[in-house]
Design an enzyme around this catalytic site. Structure first.
Site, PDB file in Angstrom:
ATOM      1  CG  ASP A   9      -1.701   1.184   1.448  1.00 15.77           C
ATOM      2  OD1 ASP A   9      -2.442   1.532   0.530  1.00 15.77           O
ATOM      3  OD2 ASP A   9      -1.606   1.805   2.522  1.00 15.77           O
ATOM      4  CG  ASP A  11      -1.351   7.808   0.485  1.00 14.19           C
ATOM      5  OD1 ASP A  11      -0.228   8.231   0.212  1.00 14.19           O
ATOM      6  OD2 ASP A  11      -2.381   8.149  -0.122  1.00 14.19           O
ATOM      7  N   GLY A  46      -7.263   4.923   3.320  1.00 17.22           N
ATOM      8  CA  GLY A  46      -7.440   3.795   2.410  1.00 17.22           C
ATOM      9  C   GLY A  46      -8.756   3.825   1.627  1.00 17.22           C
ATOM     10  CG  ASN A 118      -3.439  12.417  -6.810  1.00 15.43           C
ATOM     11  OD1 ASN A 118      -3.393  13.008  -7.888  1.00 15.43           O
ATOM     12  ND2 ASN A 118      -4.446  12.548  -5.968  1.00 15.43           N
ATOM     13  CG  ASP A 170      -2.184   2.519   6.257  1.00 12.72           C
ATOM     14  OD1 ASP A 170      -2.460   2.102   5.113  1.00 12.72           O
ATOM     15  OD2 ASP A 170      -2.504   3.645   6.669  1.00 12.72           O
TER      16      ASP A 170
HETATM   17  P1  B16 Z   1      -6.702  10.032  -4.263  1.00 11.23           P
HETATM   18  P2  B16 Z   1      -3.697   4.134  -0.152  1.00 11.23           P
HETATM   19  C1  B16 Z   1      -5.530   6.110  -0.302  1.00 11.23           C
HETATM   20  O1  B16 Z   1      -4.246   5.609  -0.562  1.00 11.23           O
HETATM   21  C2  B16 Z   1      -5.516   7.061   0.892  1.00 11.23           C
HETATM   22  O2  B16 Z   1      -5.156   6.375   2.082  1.00 11.23           O
HETATM   23  C3  B16 Z   1      -6.888   7.661   1.073  1.00 11.23           C
HETATM   24  O3  B16 Z   1      -6.890   8.556   2.167  1.00 11.23           O
HETATM   25  C4  B16 Z   1      -7.300   8.381  -0.229  1.00 11.23           C
HETATM   26  O4  B16 Z   1      -8.606   8.919  -0.117  1.00 11.23           O
HETATM   27  C5  B16 Z   1      -7.229   7.393  -1.384  1.00 11.23           C
HETATM   28  O5  B16 Z   1      -5.925   6.843  -1.469  1.00 11.23           O
HETATM   29  C6  B16 Z   1      -7.583   8.056  -2.718  1.00 11.23           C
HETATM   30  O6  B16 Z   1      -6.612   9.028  -3.004  1.00 11.23           O
HETATM   31  O7  B16 Z   1      -7.686  11.097  -3.916  1.00 11.23           O
HETATM   32  O8  B16 Z   1      -5.277  10.531  -4.358  1.00 11.23           O
HETATM   33  O9  B16 Z   1      -7.107   9.225  -5.469  1.00 11.23           O
HETATM   34  O10 B16 Z   1      -3.647   4.095   1.351  1.00 11.23           O
HETATM   35  O11 B16 Z   1      -4.637   3.100  -0.762  1.00 11.23           O
HETATM   36  O12 B16 Z   1      -2.323   4.127  -0.778  1.00 11.23           O
HETATM   37 MG    MG Z   2      -2.965   3.142   3.253  1.00 11.05          MG
END
Ligand code: B16
Ligand code: MG
Length: 210
Positions: A9, A11, A46, A118, A170
């Site tokens: 993962d 973030d 997530g 992103n 996480d």
């Molecule tokens: P975006 P992960 C997730 O990343 C984030 O933890 C979550 O807070 C966020 O809303 C989601 O990505 C979408 O992100 O707006 O940049 O597309 O933990 O799956 O790496």
């Molecule tokens: Mg995460």
């Protein structure tokens, strides 16, 4: 390490963008007069962008149309992307970096499995743009975690079966996704408390001992 592949993962495992997400959502929520705090922000970990917006709008008396919601999500994302430009290779900890390098030396195939659209910008900012053998993220899936799609696609890109891969997460929803897809899992933070996690870990380097 009995696994041929590890799917990380992004973030909350490789790096931390919580504060940037928080500041961007806060600015958007303040703009429409909706209450938002760090506790609500914790529920967004997530979770996909549109599902995150729905959680924030639980506090709003107004009903938003699909088009209005799209505009609000875009507004948040513009602020967020601007903040991401502050990230640099310094946001990759020495511990995570050496763990990745050691796994690579051992011949383990490495992928990213993130809900974020992103992902590629973030990997570029922290200097990991060309490091992973595969990147599966919010841009190549239709179902976000707890659905296993993002990890199944990552395993596919690595040419491995789910049972040959371990997911490092996480978020509780991420472990749900790993279990649903038939992956082994290592859970850090809140994910370490999941009752079906294969290995609860305290820090990313702990996976080297599994
Ligand atoms: P975006 P992960 C997730 O990343 C984030 O933890 C979550 O807070 C966020 O809303 C989601 O990505 C979408 O992100 O707006 O940049 O597309 O933990 O799956 O790496
Ligand atoms: Mg995460």
């Amino acid at each position: 390490m009995k696994f041929k592949g590890v799917i990380f993962d992004l973030d909350g495992v490789i790096c931390f963008t919580d504060q940037y997400h928080y500041r961007a959502w806060k600015q958007m929520a303040d703009g429409i007069g909706v209450y938002f705090d760090e506790e609500i922000n914790n529920r967004l970990r997530g979770v996909s962008r549109m599902a995150s917006l729905d959680i924030i709008l639980e506090r709003s008396a107004k009903q938003y149309s699909a088009a209005e919601k799209e505009a609000l999500a875009e507004q948040k994302n513009d602020i967020y992307r601007e903040l991401l430009l502050q990230m640099s290779p310094k946001d990759l900890s020495a511990e995570v970096k050496s763990t990745l390098e050691e796994l690579r030396n051992r011949g383990v195939r490495l992928a990213i499995g993130s809900s974020s659209k992103n992902t590629k910008i973030i990997l570029k900012q922290i200097g990991l743009e060309d490091f992973f053998d595969a990147v599966s993220d919010g841009t190549n899936i239709t179902h976000s975690k707890p659905h296993p799609e993002v990890f199944l696609k990552a395993a596919d890109m690595l040419h491995l079966q789910p049972s040959e891969c371990m997911v490092v997460e996480d978020a509780l929803a991420g472990i749900d996704a790993a279990v649903a897809g038939g992956f082994g899992s290592a859970g850090i933070g809140e994910a370490a408390t999941h009752d079906q996690v294969t290995f609860p870990i305290q820090k990313v380097s702990d996976i080297l001992t599994l």
